[in-house]
Design an enzyme around this catalytic site. Structure first.
Site, PDB file in Angstrom:
ATOM      1  N   GLU A  54      -3.100   7.728  -6.167  1.00  0.00           N
ATOM      2  CA  GLU A  54      -3.246   6.828  -7.318  1.00  0.00           C
ATOM      3  C   GLU A  54      -4.415   7.266  -8.188  1.00  0.00           C
ATOM      4  OE1 GLU A  54      -3.409   2.778  -6.015  1.00  0.00           O
ATOM      5  OE2 GLU A  54      -1.375   2.823  -5.197  1.00  0.00           O
TER       6      GLU A  54
ATOM      7  N   HIS B 110      -0.382  -0.362  -9.659  1.00  0.00           N
ATOM      8  CA  HIS B 110      -1.129  -1.100  -8.623  1.00  0.00           C
ATOM      9  C   HIS B 110      -1.778  -2.344  -9.235  1.00  0.00           C
ATOM     10  CE1 HIS B 110      -3.256  -0.515  -4.506  1.00  0.00           C
ATOM     11  NE2 HIS B 110      -3.060  -1.796  -4.760  1.00  0.00           N
TER      12      HIS B 110
ATOM     13  N   ARG C 250       0.842  -1.185   0.000  1.00  0.00           N
ATOM     14  CA  ARG C 250       0.000   0.000   0.000  1.00  0.00           C
ATOM     15  C   ARG C 250       0.882   1.241   0.000  1.00  0.00           C
ATOM     16  NH1 ARG C 250      -3.325  -3.072  -1.191  1.00  0.00           N
ATOM     17  NH2 ARG C 250      -5.411  -3.437  -0.336  1.00  0.00           N
TER      18      ARG C 250
END
Length: 236
Positions: free
Chosen positions: A179, A198, A150
């Protein structure tokens, strides 16, 4: 809101840990081998980048895994196959999980960080960053950092400073504070950093497994057989 309506919220369990572990291993290799720099040397030059001897072997390097859950344990086996020396820090995992495995459980994080050639983050996000300037100051010069967990576990400004100074030799990042990253994110300009959007847990196979597990959870709920370890709001 779901709990008030007696609606179960269920997760899909262990369906993408293999994908994340593989991505972590990929970023470790790409960072040590300076894959982005090599790719650019072929596409745009200079070809003679090859003579700078920047790529490194991972054989015999010390890998510190932060987080020894399903992903961390899978990554440890992969790294051991490359003959890395594997250490893991996870105060929430019982010592029995380390038995009969070629992984050393670390109690003192500061000491482990100072000995690591590579640090892979495979743990949940906490309230405060786990790795910031004080931790970078303890690390070996040229250490490799990989994060597939994360954003926010590493303090990004301090990582950028460490990359620019050479304290961190290379990094592989799949997650970010914002993000998608902001357009002027400094990581984009650093060719010793491998970036991915991601995507570590989003392989073709894991996406299929997540879909199937979601449907199975719904069926099991109506049949009264839903695994309670997968239920987030257990009050229902």
């Amino acid at each position: 809101a779901l709990t008030e309506k007696s609606i179960a919220l269920a997760i899909v369990g262990d369906v993408n840990s293999q994908s994340v572990a593989e991505h972590s291993m990929t970023l470790i290799l790409a960072a040590f081998k300076r894959l982005i720099k090599n790719d650019r040397a072929v596409r745009a030059g200079p070809w003679n980048y090859r003579n700078q001897l920047e790529p490194q072997e991972i054989h015999g390097k010390n890998l510190l895994i932060l987080g020894y859950g399903r992903i961390g344990r899978r990554l440890a086996k992969m790294a051991a196959a490359f003959n890395m020396n594997v250490y893991a820090y996870d105060p929430y995992v019982e010592i029995e999980k380390f038995c009969n495995e070629s992984v050393k459980k670390i109690e003192n994080l500061k000491v482990a960080i100072s000995d690591a050639d590579c640090i892979s983050i495979n743990m949940p996000k906490m309230q405060d960053p786990l790795i910031a300037k004080n931790e970078f100051d303890c690390m070996k010069t040229g250490v490799v950092i990989v994060n597939t967990a994360r954003g926010g576990i590493i303090k990004e400004d301090d990582l950028i400073e460490a990359l620019n100074s050479g304290k961190v030799g290379a990094a592989g990042l799949d997650v970010f504070d914002h993000e998608p990253p902001l357009s002027k994110n400094p990581f984009v300009a650093l060719d010793q950093v491998v970036l991915s959007p991601h995507v570590a847990g989003l392989s073709k196979e894991s996406a299929e497994d997540m879909a199937l597990s979601s449907v199975q959870n719904a069926i099991d709920f109506f049949d009264g057989n839903l695994d309670m370890s997968l239920v987030v709001n257990k009050k229902i």
